[in-house]
Design a protein around this motif. Structure first.
Motif, short mmCIF file in Angstrom:
data_model
loop_
_atom_site.label_atom_id
_atom_site.label_comp_id
_atom_site.label_asym_id
_atom_site.label_seq_id
_atom_site.Cartn_x
_atom_site.Cartn_y
_atom_site.Cartn_z
N HIS A 1 0.82 -1.22 0.00
CA HIS A 1 0.00 0.00 0.00
C HIS A 1 0.85 1.27 0.00
O HIS A 1 1.93 1.31 0.57
N LEU A 2 0.28 2.27 -0.64
CA LEU A 2 1.03 3.50 -0.93
C LEU A 2 1.62 4.16 0.31
O LEU A 2 2.83 4.43 0.35
N ILE A 3 0.80 4.44 1.31
CA ILE A 3 1.29 5.27 2.42
C ILE A 3 2.34 4.53 3.26
O ILE A 3 3.43 5.09 3.50
N LEU B 1 10.10 4.85 -3.42
CA LEU B 1 8.76 4.50 -3.86
C LEU B 1 8.70 4.58 -5.38
O LEU B 1 9.27 5.50 -5.98
N THR B 2 8.00 3.62 -6.00
CA THR B 2 7.76 3.72 -7.44
C THR B 2 6.33 4.20 -7.66
O THR B 2 5.39 3.61 -7.11
N ILE B 3 6.16 5.27 -8.42
CA ILE B 3 4.80 5.69 -8.78
C ILE B 3 4.34 4.79 -9.93
O ILE B 3 4.99 4.73 -10.97
N ILE C 1 -6.00 8.54 -8.88
CA ILE C 1 -6.68 9.28 -7.81
C ILE C 1 -7.48 8.31 -6.94
O ILE C 1 -8.18 7.44 -7.46
N ARG C 2 -7.33 8.47 -5.62
CA ARG C 2 -8.05 7.63 -4.66
C ARG C 2 -8.68 8.48 -3.58
O ARG C 2 -8.21 9.57 -3.27
N ASP C 3 -9.72 7.93 -2.95
CA ASP C 3 -10.46 8.56 -1.86
C ASP C 3 -10.01 7.87 -0.57
O ASP C 3 -10.33 6.70 -0.35
N GLY D 1 -4.50 -3.94 -13.11
CA GLY D 1 -5.70 -3.95 -12.27
C GLY D 1 -6.05 -2.63 -11.62
O GLY D 1 -7.08 -2.52 -10.95
N ASP D 2 -5.21 -1.60 -11.78
CA ASP D 2 -5.48 -0.31 -11.14
C ASP D 2 -6.51 0.50 -11.94
O ASP D 2 -6.36 0.69 -13.14
N ALA D 3 -7.50 1.04 -11.25
CA ALA D 3 -8.45 1.95 -11.88
C ALA D 3 -7.86 3.37 -11.85
O ALA D 3 -7.05 3.69 -10.99
N1 UDP Z 1 0.73 3.12 -5.70
C1 UDP Z 1 1.94 3.54 -6.25
N2 UDP Z 1 3.09 2.94 -5.81
C2 UDP Z 1 3.11 1.97 -4.87
C3 UDP Z 1 1.87 1.55 -4.30
C4 UDP Z 1 0.70 2.15 -4.75
O1 UDP Z 1 1.98 4.42 -7.11
O2 UDP Z 1 4.18 1.46 -4.53
C5 UDP Z 1 -0.52 3.75 -6.19
C6 UDP Z 1 -1.48 2.75 -6.80
O3 UDP Z 1 -1.23 2.60 -8.18
C7 UDP Z 1 -2.83 3.41 -6.50
C8 UDP Z 1 -2.59 4.16 -5.21
O4 UDP Z 1 -1.17 4.29 -5.07
O5 UDP Z 1 -3.13 4.35 -7.50
C9 UDP Z 1 -3.13 3.42 -3.99
O6 UDP Z 1 -2.67 2.08 -4.06
P1 UDP Z 1 -2.81 1.09 -2.84
O7 UDP Z 1 -2.10 -0.17 -3.22
O8 UDP Z 1 -2.39 1.76 -1.58
O9 UDP Z 1 -4.37 0.83 -2.72
P2 UDP Z 1 -5.44 0.31 -3.81
O10 UDP Z 1 -5.95 1.53 -4.52
O11 UDP Z 1 -4.76 -0.67 -4.70
O12 UDP Z 1 -6.50 -0.31 -2.96
#
Ligand code: UDP
Length: 328
Positions: A190-192, A206-208, A221-223, A285-287
């Protein structure tokens, strides 16, 4: 009489926070967890029963021991990327395990069921306001498995009267402000939490995942919802069922979306540190954008997502991160 609630996945990130909230609300949370992705150290607020949802006899034993007033069902595999490469695990564990659980609950006459579903059931719908009536077209096996469980619940309500509240989560973040529990997955995806690790050098940059999405800055974009607000909604959902208000679906999101770059910027501001990152390819799989368009939980449950601003979520996650739980 004891007010037991069976919490599947109570040793996981969200389940452990739910146990704390249940305890505070006067319930006794009984954690049922196989410890495949959960942590026994996170079970602090009630009894622990180790078990697997695929083991029906073990489930029956636990229902008989506690006669719970309700089930809160968190246990699931939950990684979008992994669900694309290993869909079988998602269908076996999430759907097969949930079917066992639902059947065991009905046979034990435990008829209040709170289920942790996901906005990933909506899929990738551009320019559509995602509310509880939106069509569900999941684009990954994780979302598909959760949608299937929602269908199971509807069928078991119609046939057996199993009352259910379904929560479709957007992105859960943050940690208990008292840092008794927090987010810790192995492996972490997970991102954070990945970003906080990168900030203090516990991981590489971190890789975007993708910078060419059709969004203002090119990133997804996420909520984001604070985990404490999220589990408070579950306690309200449980009371809703106990008050006889009937089955209902609620989105849990705030309606505000943040891009990956915005989360990086906010993390830099909260921690006052540099965020090492690089730009990479899209993740399967990312929206593009997942933002809730519903205020139903606020209007009907009286939900108040007070901690769900990006600053507080990252600050709480950072405090937990600094407790050194990684060193275990
Ligand atoms: N993300 C990212 N790098 C990472 C992990 C996540 O850029 O190392 C992006 C991911 O593509 C998504 C957002 O961060 O757009 C949230 O991802 P996360 O895996 O935390 O939650 P998800 O949306 O998959 O439930």
């Amino acid at each position: 009489m004891d007010n037991h609630v069976l919490v599947t996945g109570g040793a996981g990130y969200i389940g452990a926070h739910a146990c704390k909230a249940l305890r505070r609300a006067g319930y006794v949370p009984v954690t049922f967890d196989n410890l495949v992705t959960g942590w026994q150290d996170a079970v602090k607020f009630g009894p622990f029963e180790r078990g697997d949802l695929l083991d029906r006899a073990r489930l029956d034993e636990v229902f008989a021991k506690y006669t719970p007033v309700a089930v809160m069902h968190f246990a699931a595999l939950s990684q979008v990327g992994e669900s694309m490469s290993q869909p079988g695990r998602y269908w076996h564990n999430n759907v097969g395990g949930s079917l066992n659980l639902v059947e065991a609950a009905v046979d034990a006459a435990c008829m209040n069921f709170v289920f942790s579903s996901t906005c990933a059931t909506y899929g990738d719908q551009d320019n559509v306001v995602l509310d509880e009536n939106s069509a569900q077209y999941p684009i990954n096996a994780y979302g598909a498995s959760k949608r299937a469980i929602e269908d199971i619940l509807r069928d078991f309500e119609a046939a057996h009267g199993l009352r259910n509240v379904i929560f479709r989560y957007f992105n859960v973040a943050g940690a208990d402000p008292e840092a008794e529990v927090g987010e810790f997955h192995q492996p972490e995806t997970h991102l954070i939490p990945l970003m906080l690790d990168a900030i203090d050098g516990k991981r590489d940059a971190l890789t975007i995942f993708g910078t060419d999405y059709d969004t203002p800055d090119g990133t997804c974009i996420r909520d984001y919802v604070h985990v404490c607000d999220l589990v408070d909604a579950h306690v309200l959902g449980l009371k809703w069922l106990q008050d006889g208000k009937g089955s209902r679906v609620f989105n849990l999101g705030t309606g505000s979306g943040f891009s990956v770059r915005e989360v990086i910027d906010q993390s830099r501001a909260v921690t006052n540190r540099t965020v090492p990152f690089k730009e990479g390819a899209r993740r399967a799989g990312d929206a593009t954008k997942l933002v809730s368009g519903s205020t139903r939980a606020v209007a009907e449950l009286g939900w108040q997502p007070d901690r769900s601003n990006l600053n507080t979520m990252i600050a709480d996650a950072w405090r937990w991160h600094q407790t050194g739980h990684f060193d275990k």
